[in-house]
Write a protein that holds these residues in place. Structure first.
Motif, PDB file in Angstrom:
ATOM      1  N   MET A   1       0.956  -1.035   0.612  1.00 42.12           N
ATOM      2  CA  MET A   1      -0.051  -0.172   0.335  1.00 42.12           C
ATOM      3  C   MET A   1       0.768   0.738   0.092  1.00 42.12           C
ATOM      4  O   MET A   1       2.074   1.644   0.409  1.00 42.12           O
ATOM      5  N   ASP A   2       0.683   2.675  -1.176  1.00 40.17           N
ATOM      6  CA  ASP A   2       1.186   3.353  -0.598  1.00 40.17           C
ATOM      7  C   ASP A   2       1.021   4.516   0.184  1.00 40.17           C
ATOM      8  O   ASP A   2       0.339   3.673   1.046  1.00 40.17           O
ATOM      9  N   HIS A   3       1.566   5.663   0.787  1.00 38.25           N
ATOM     10  CA  HIS A   3       1.301   6.157   1.825  1.00 38.25           C
ATOM     11  C   HIS A   3       0.151   7.078   1.607  1.00 38.25           C
ATOM     12  O   HIS A   3      -0.456   7.360   2.814  1.00 38.25           O
ATOM     13  N   GLN A   4      -0.969   7.260   0.937  1.00 36.54           N
ATOM     14  CA  GLN A   4      -2.218   7.064   0.629  1.00 36.54           C
ATOM     15  C   GLN A   4      -3.442   6.536   0.947  1.00 36.54           C
ATOM     16  O   GLN A   4      -4.445   5.967   1.156  1.00 36.54           O
ATOM     17  N   GLY A   5      -3.075   5.076   1.252  1.00 34.27           N
ATOM     18  CA  GLY A   5      -3.764   3.669   1.967  1.00 34.27           C
ATOM     19  C   GLY A   5      -3.925   3.475   0.738  1.00 34.27           C
ATOM     20  O   GLY A   5      -5.253   1.957   0.473  1.00 34.27           O
ATOM     21  N   ASN A   6      -3.827   3.052  -0.753  1.00 37.93           N
ATOM     22  CA  ASN A   6      -4.081   2.876  -1.870  1.00 37.93           C
ATOM     23  C   ASN A   6      -3.334   1.729  -1.354  1.00 37.93           C
ATOM     24  O   ASN A   6      -2.506   1.087  -2.039  1.00 37.93           O
ATOM     25  N   VAL A   7      -3.863   0.065  -2.297  1.00 39.58           N
ATOM     26  CA  VAL A   7      -3.839  -1.318  -2.435  1.00 39.58           C
ATOM     27  C   VAL A   7      -2.232  -0.959  -4.451  1.00 39.58           C
ATOM     28  O   VAL A   7      -3.218  -0.568  -5.255  1.00 39.58           O
ATOM     29  N   VAL A   8      -1.441  -1.116  -3.935  1.00 40.61           N
ATOM     30  CA  VAL A   8      -0.803  -1.437  -4.981  1.00 40.61           C
ATOM     31  C   VAL A   8      -0.715  -2.618  -5.734  1.00 40.61           C
ATOM     32  O   VAL A   8      -0.789  -2.825  -7.495  1.00 40.61           O
ATOM     33  N   ASP A   9       0.101  -3.615  -5.165  1.00 43.21           N
ATOM     34  CA  ASP A   9       0.083  -5.139  -5.112  1.00 43.21           C
ATOM     35  C   ASP A   9      -0.098  -5.960  -4.926  1.00 43.21           C
ATOM     36  O   ASP A   9      -0.120  -5.133  -3.584  1.00 43.21           O
TER      37      ASP A   9
END
Length: 328
Positions: free
Chosen positions: A141-149
């Motif tokens: 997850m990135d710093h915004q809380g979005n799933v990346v992979d």
């Protein structure tokens, strides 16, 4: 007494200490991500905790080279945590790609971006508590809380790792987009983008590899033939280094005996000059053989340029095809 200058000359000639040269940096070459200018400036971690093993010390000229820069000055090379894509990018997409972190805060940074999936079919994520050399499944997850992979995290805690530091490898999907997004998340979490070959450089500075092994890592990566790969792999496994250590041990043993006879000659058995000369000749032959193999190694890396010259329709193409099939 007359042989003492001879042995001192051998020791000084073959085993004199050498300082690191700033030009060595290109030797530590590994695949690294290209065109990564999109990454923001890495954040500096406060109070990093070193995970280096104090017993694994590399001394050069009486100084611990693990904490010395290439120019002999103190720097923060080992105290930072680095990250990079260690699988090739830019070519056709593959099924798996790897982003590697190495340094004292590798586990801490990985825990910021990696969220393991809960077991027993419970929804949501849990806090990552890694166990060395045990694979965990989860997401980045990135710093915004979005799933990346979706990834597999492989922690390798010091000193049981390639660099003898805490190492975490995130095995992602092999597309360049996924790899760059995961790498960006690691950089934003506090890691620094690794320089080309910096993982091998750290392995050398931490005593994991000696200089000959580090050079053979670059040769293995760039090898273009089976023979070149086999020769580089033998070097990584310590073939040349073991020979040098054996010669060094023999020289020290001979020099020790001769030095001891300066004070205790009356209490020691008679000196066998023939046996000593045989050992010296044997060591000299080993050194000469090593020098000969250096030229052979250059041929393996560069290859030979051969021209098949002859009249038309005399079998030049058939000969080339036969060689090609044999090489396969």
């Amino acid at each position: 007494m007359a042989l003492l200058p001879v042995f001192r000359t051998i020791i000084t000639h073959f085993f004199k200490p050498k300082t690191l040269n700033p030009s060595l940096s290109p030797l530590f070459h590994e695949p690294a991500a290209k065109n990564l200018s999109f990454l923001s400036k890495p954040k500096t971690l406060s109070k990093p905790h070193s995970s280096l093993n104090s017993k694994a010390t590399l001394l050069l000229n009486g100084q611990d080279q693990r904490f010395m820069g290439l120019n002999g000055t103190d720097d923060k090379l080992i105290s930072t945590t680095i990250a990079a894509i260690v699988t090739s990018v830019g070519g056709p997409p593959s099924s798996v790609g790897i982003v590697r972190l190495s340094g004292p805060s590798a586990v801490e940074i990985a825990a910021r971006v990696f969220k393991p999936m809960r077991k027993k079919k419970k929804k949501g994520f849990c806090v990552w508590k890694p166990t060395s050399h045990v694979v965990d499944y989860g997401v980045v997850m990135d710093h915004q809380g979005n799933v990346v992979d979706e990834v597999l995290a492989v922690p390798m805690l010091a000193p049981r790792s390639y660099t003898r530091e805490d190492v975490v490898e995130l095995q992602c999907h092999g597309t360049e987009v996924c790899l760059r997004r995961v790498l960006r998340a690691c950089i934003e979490a506090g890691a620094r983008l690794a320089e080309p070959g910096e993982f091998t450089l750290r392995a050398f500075l931490n005593g994991r590899l000696d200089l000959s092994q580090a050079e053979n890592v670059e040769k293995l990566i760039s090898s273009k033939s089976t023979a070149a790969a086999d020769a580089a792999l033998a070097g990584i496994q310590g073939g040349f280094a073991s020979m040098v250590k054996s010669l060094r041990t023999q020289c020290i043993e001979l020099l020790t005996e001769i030095e001891a006879r300066l004070d205790f000659d009356d209490e020691m058995p008679p000196l066998d000059l023939n046996l000593i000369m045989e050992k010296i000749h044997s060591m000299s032959e080993n050194v000469e053989n090593a020098l000969k193999t250096a030229n052979y190694d250059k041929l393996l890396q560069s290859g030979l340029q051969i021209a098949i010259v002859g009249r038309p329709n005399v079998g030049k193409s058939s000969l080339l095809n036969a060689w090609s099939k044999r090489a396969e």
